[in-house]
Design an enzyme around this catalytic site. Structure first.
Site, PDB file in Angstrom:
ATOM      1  N   MET A 108      30.990  53.571  23.965  1.00 19.64           N
ATOM      2  CA  MET A 108      31.735  53.639  22.704  1.00 19.64           C
ATOM      3  C   MET A 108      30.967  54.456  21.673  1.00 19.64           C
ATOM      4  O   MET A 108      29.870  54.924  21.941  1.00 19.64           O
ATOM      5  CB  MET A 108      32.022  52.226  22.224  1.00 19.64           C
ATOM      6  CG  MET A 108      33.144  51.598  23.033  1.00 19.64           C
ATOM      7  SD  MET A 108      33.528  49.967  22.482  1.00 19.64           S
ATOM      8  CE  MET A 108      32.113  49.067  23.015  1.00 19.64           C
ATOM      9  N   CYS A 845      38.126  32.131  56.280  1.00 18.58           N
ATOM     10  CA  CYS A 845      37.497  33.260  56.970  1.00 18.58           C
ATOM     11  C   CYS A 845      38.102  34.597  56.579  1.00 18.58           C
ATOM     12  O   CYS A 845      37.787  35.621  57.151  1.00 18.58           O
ATOM     13  CB  CYS A 845      37.545  33.066  58.476  1.00 18.58           C
ATOM     14  SG  CYS A 845      39.231  32.968  59.111  1.00 18.58           S
TER      15      CYS A 845
HETATM   16  C1  PEP Z   1      42.993  36.569  57.776  1.00 24.95           C
HETATM   17  O1  PEP Z   1      44.174  36.860  57.938  1.00 24.95           O
HETATM   18  O2  PEP Z   1      42.525  36.196  56.689  1.00 24.95           O
HETATM   19  C2  PEP Z   1      42.047  36.671  58.894  1.00 24.95           C
HETATM   20  C3  PEP Z   1      40.794  36.303  58.747  1.00 24.95           C
HETATM   21  O3  PEP Z   1      42.505  37.235  60.046  1.00 24.95           O
HETATM   22  P1  PEP Z   1      42.612  38.813  60.245  1.00 24.95           P
HETATM   23  O4  PEP Z   1      41.946  39.483  59.091  1.00 24.95           O
HETATM   24  O5  PEP Z   1      41.963  39.106  61.529  1.00 24.95           O
HETATM   25  O6  PEP Z   1      44.105  38.998  60.276  1.00 24.95           O
END
Ligand code: PEP
Ligand code: MG
Length: 890
Positions: A108, A845
């Site tokens: 800025m 995951c």
């Molecule tokens: C997901 O869908 O979050 C997952 C971990 O599976 P992929 O990314 O392999 O579809």
């Protein structure tokens, strides 16, 4: 009572304090705090961030109460400074600077020397006894004000100055005397009148309101918007404006200006560290125009620098600065970044703030401060930016790597990287977008280069010190940086840089070592990061504090080893289809997919089974007694179907089938929406033999490893893309039958579990039923985001940026979980699942498992673990600890 929009500070008192950052901005709050502590701060006042918000909410109009409050604050400032605004004999001059809640270095606008006009410049000349200085300040002011407030093209001013120097036969500004500057001032005023159609404003109050307006307006300039976006700074925060009495570091050889860190921001070492320039204004240090000198004698000697340090040139000032920095560090209980000015032998503090530091320094400072009794272990864990750890988790140059040194500069930001030379920030961004590793080489950088720096693996500059723009920004971004490589000459036209006789062309590969300052030709050998020392200590504290477990997503032995080295407590997602990506195996997978009969499929599966079994054996052996979640095949068909005739020829060769028939079958199988297609467990409902093969490979491999090693592998079989309990029932029955058959044949049993991914909205909604069959859930938040929001994982990137920019979404939902939408389904899945099965194990995951903000969300909803890519494991461990500590009531 009217709302307070203006807060004063100085003369040992302040309206505000350090706790008021949201209202006064970081700079204003800390100036108030320093003034309260009795430190030498030039007096001033702060217009709050609420003024900024109100300004933008009301068509760029200020609240009615503002003007009288500014008048009152100005009167008080005149009293404190003993000077008067516009007074020809003893004029008050001020700086006008931005200062938001979060630091946005250089983004800025700033105006210095405000209050100068044809009368006050004479007063300044008399008071300073230096007419040259006074007129130089005046022309700087006109130049800066015209650029920032009047938005005139600065080229005309530079041309006029250049023409004057040519006429006089001067090369440097230092050759200009008072009369020269007077003439230049007259020229500048003419340019303004011509360009603007009105004279340069001479009324200091008009100047002040102009500067205030420009600073508020700069909150919405392109640089600031870009910086906010990349640093997750909400637009709604706004900036404050600080108006402060000027002090001059350029009033001759007893004046100076500098920046300092209370500890070394690169290494974290406990030593006072910084740079200064005699007879200069603050901007000169940051802009990298002159190369500043070290503050301490020890640093000067270590650098082999001849020009004296502040400690040697101004020992009295240095002693006071030492007292000030020590008291500030113990007051704030953190490493501080200071700006100071010395005006004719008197020290003034212009800024203190928490100093930006490298990840390495952050760890060392946190661990040292616990040792010094300044902070607790909990504070140390909470203080580290989890994402910043990423800097430590990447390779550095191997000691015995061959090093073809091109040149050396300052070690401005640590770490090493290899890439192709580019000289232009737009080009760097473009090439990086195409997936190329690039290194940005510049004379120096400015805020206009932010996007290029962001896109580059490392940055090299020919000019600038350790606190230059390039150095500060690169450290913040975690990019390796070498600054001030003085021998380097860039020829932009020829697209080369030269170092003495040597020429390096655009596109050639170099390696940058930001820890040593070396720029090397070619690609150097890299070594893996060190995970002991301060890193180990802090991670130990984090591990003690966290509740959730951290696993990794890995499907190769190499990734599994990295995961274990980084502290993963298991594998939360082993994507079995990824095990078939290599050229040799993909033909087998294609053969299986394209088979038109069960026999054909079984034959193809029989070819794949030994590979699967060996892969699982390797990973079980690495994981020992840590759980390994094996996700059964989920091949979105478009990723696996042969695309070209050539691909079909390969499958034909491997199988002896007719390539034309294969191509026809592949066309028949092609889907319009493969992400919503025949994938995941749907494949196994139609062709049960696929998962049966995988189940056999898992149990055989687990038993092989159990027989050969002392560890008992823990297989967790995970079924993807489930939408109904019945799917899982059918598949689980088959898996259990295979297990029984293998156990009977091998005369040995093994514990295992069968669970599912919750990655489709229907699965989250029916979690209560599904949990009756599933022993665990792992939320697949990639697909869950895709299907909840109706956004394609593969394509949405093209427009999601606009959604974030326009405030439709707070952030990219594939990076950080959309807590209010997708997150609600996660919560529902958790509640319904747990209600049905108390001991249901819950994890995540999707990519979100390694994102600190998402990890905090998963802690709140009570998941048992997160699983993320191996390099993110330490980030997730720390983020999980921080989330747990934030949730704990103590
Ligand atoms: C997901 O869908 O979050 C997952 C971990 O599976 P992929 O990314 O392999 O579809
Ligand atoms: Mg998925």
């Amino acid at each position: 009572m009217a709302r307070q929009y203006v807060y004063g500070f100085g003369g040992g008192e302040s309206d505000g304090d350090a706790s008021m950052k949201a209202l006064l901005g970081g700079k204003g709050a800390n100036l108030a705090e320093m003034a309260k502590l009795g430190l030498p701060v030039p007096p001033g006042f702060t217009l709050t961030t609420e003024v900024c918000s109100s300004f933008y909410a009301n068509h760029r109009k200020y609240p009615g109460e503002l003007a009288p409050q500014v008048e009152a604050a100005l009167a008080s400032l005149e009293k404190k400074s003993g000077k008067k605004f516009g007074d020809a004999a003893d004029p008050l001059l001020v700086s006008v600077r931005s200062g938001g809640r979060a630091s946005m270095p250089g983004m800025m606008d700033t105006v210095l020397n405000l209050g100068l006009n044809d009368q006050t410049v004479e007063g300044l000349a008399k008071l300073s006894g230096d007419e040259r200085f006074a007129y130089d300040s005046y022309r700087r002011f006109i130049q800066m004000y015209s650029d920032v407030v009047l938005e005139l093209d600065h080229g005309a001013f530079e041309e006029a100055l250049g023409a004057h120097k040519d006429l006089q036969g001067y090369r440097y500004d230092t050759e200009m005397n008072a009369d020269d500057w007077k003439q230049v001032v007259a020229q500048f005023k003419k340019i303004v009148a011509r360009e603007r159609g009105k004279p340069f404003p001479s009324d200091p109050k008009e100047q002040l309101w102009g500067a205030i307006g420009a600073v508020f307006a700069s909150w919405m300039n392109d640089r600031a918007i870009f910086y906010r976006k990349h640093n997750n700074i909400p637009e709604s925060w706004g900036t404050a404006v600080n108006v402060q009495a000027m002090v001059f570091g350029n009033m001759g050889d007893t004046s100076a200006t500098g920046v300092a860190f209370t500890r070394d921001p690169s290494t974290g070492d406990r030593r006072f560290y910084g740079e200064y320039l005699i007879n200069a204004q603050g901007e000169d240090v940051v802009a990298g125009i002159r190369t500043p000198k070290p503050l301490t004698k020890a640093a000067r000697q270590a650098m082999g620098e001849n020009e004296l340090s502040l400690e040697e040139t101004m020992p009295g000032v240095f002693a006071e600065l030492t007292r000030v920095y020590q008291s500030l560090e113990s007051h704030y209980r953190d490493m501080q970044d200071l700006e100071f000015t010395v005006e004719r032998g008197k020290l003034y503090m212009l800024q203190t703030r928490t100093g930006k530091r490298t990840a390495k320094a952050a760890l060392k400072i946190a661990v040292d401060m616990v040792g010094e009794g300044l902070i607790s272990e909990k504070e140390a864990v909470l203080r580290i930016d989890a994402m910043q750890l990423d800097q430590l988790l990447h390779p550095t140059i191997a000691q015995n790597s061959h090093r073809d040194l091109i040149c050396k500069g300052l070690p401005a930001s640590p770490g090493a990287a290899t890439g192709a030379v580019v000289f232009d920030s737009d080009e760097a961004a473009q090439l990086a977008g195409e997936g190329k590793a690039v290194i940005l080489v510049r004379e120096e950088t400015s805020p206009e280069d932010i996007h290029g720096m962001h896109a580059s693996k490392a940055i090299v500059t020919a000019r600038g010190g350790m606190t230059s723009h390039a150095a500060v920004v690169a450290r913040g971004m975690g990019r390796p940086c070498v600054s001030g490589a003085g021998e380097l000459r860039i020829d932009m036209k020829a697209n080369v840089f030269k170092v003495r006789e040597r020429e390096i062309r655009k596109g050639q590969i170099i390696t940058v070592d930001g820890s040593t300052g070396e720029v090397l030709f070619g690609a150097a050998d890299m070594v893996q990061p060190e995970l002991t020392g301060d890193f180990g200590t802090l991670m130990e504290w984090a591990d003690r504090a966290r509740r959730m477990k951290v696993r990794a997503n890995a499907e190769t032995p190499e990734d599994a080893k990295t995961a274990v080295r980084f502290g993963a407590e298991g594998i939360g997602l082993c994507r079995t289809e990824h095990m078939f990506f290599d050229a040799e195996r993909i033909a087998g997978v294609r053969e299986m997919i394209l088979a038109t009969t069960r026999d054909g499929r079984v034959k193809a599966l029989a070819k794949l089974e030994p590979h699967q079994r060996q892969d699982f054996r390797d990973i079980f052996a690495i994981m020992g007694a840590r759980p390994l979640t094996i996700r059964f095949l989920d091949p979105p068909l478009h990723e696996f179907l042969p695309h070209t005739e050539e691909d079909c020829e390969d499958v034909a060769k491997a199988t002896g089938l007719d390539p034309r028939a294969l191509l026809a079958r592949s066309k028949e199988l092609a889907e319009s929406n493969p992400m919503l297609g025949f994938r995941g467990c749907r494949l196994a409902i139609v062709y049960p033999e696929i998962y049966e093969m995988q189940a056999r490979a898992v149990f055989e491999a687990a038993l092989d490893v159990a027989e050969q090693t002392a560890a008992a592998p823990i297989p967790e079989i995970m079924i993807p893309f489930v939408i109904a309990k019945r799917e899982l029932d059918l598949i689980k029955a088959r898996v259990d039958a295979v297990a029984e058959a293998v156990f009977a044949a091998r005369k040995r049993r093994l514990d295992y579990s069968v669970g599912t991914m919750i990655e489709l909205p229907r699965a989250a909604l029916l979690a209560g039923e599904i949990a009756q069959t599933a022993a665990f859930f792992s939320f697949g938040t990639n697909d869950l985001t895709q299907t909840t929001m109706g956004l394609s994982r593969d394509d949405a990137g093209k427009f999601l940026g606009a959604y974030v920019e326009n405030g439709v979404l707070a952030h990219e939902p594939f990076v950080s979980i959309d807590a209010e939408g997708v997150g609600e389904l996660v919560k529902l899945g958790v509640q319904r699942g747990r209600a049905a099965r108390q001991d249901l194990k819950l994890g995540v995951c999707g990519e979100h498992g390694g994102d600190p903000a998402s990890v905090a969300f998963f802690e709140r909803v009570g998941l048992d673990y997160v699983s993320c890519s191996p390099y993110r494991v330490p980030i997730a461990r720390l983020a999980a600890a921080q989330a747990a500590l934030a949730n704990r009531p103590d």
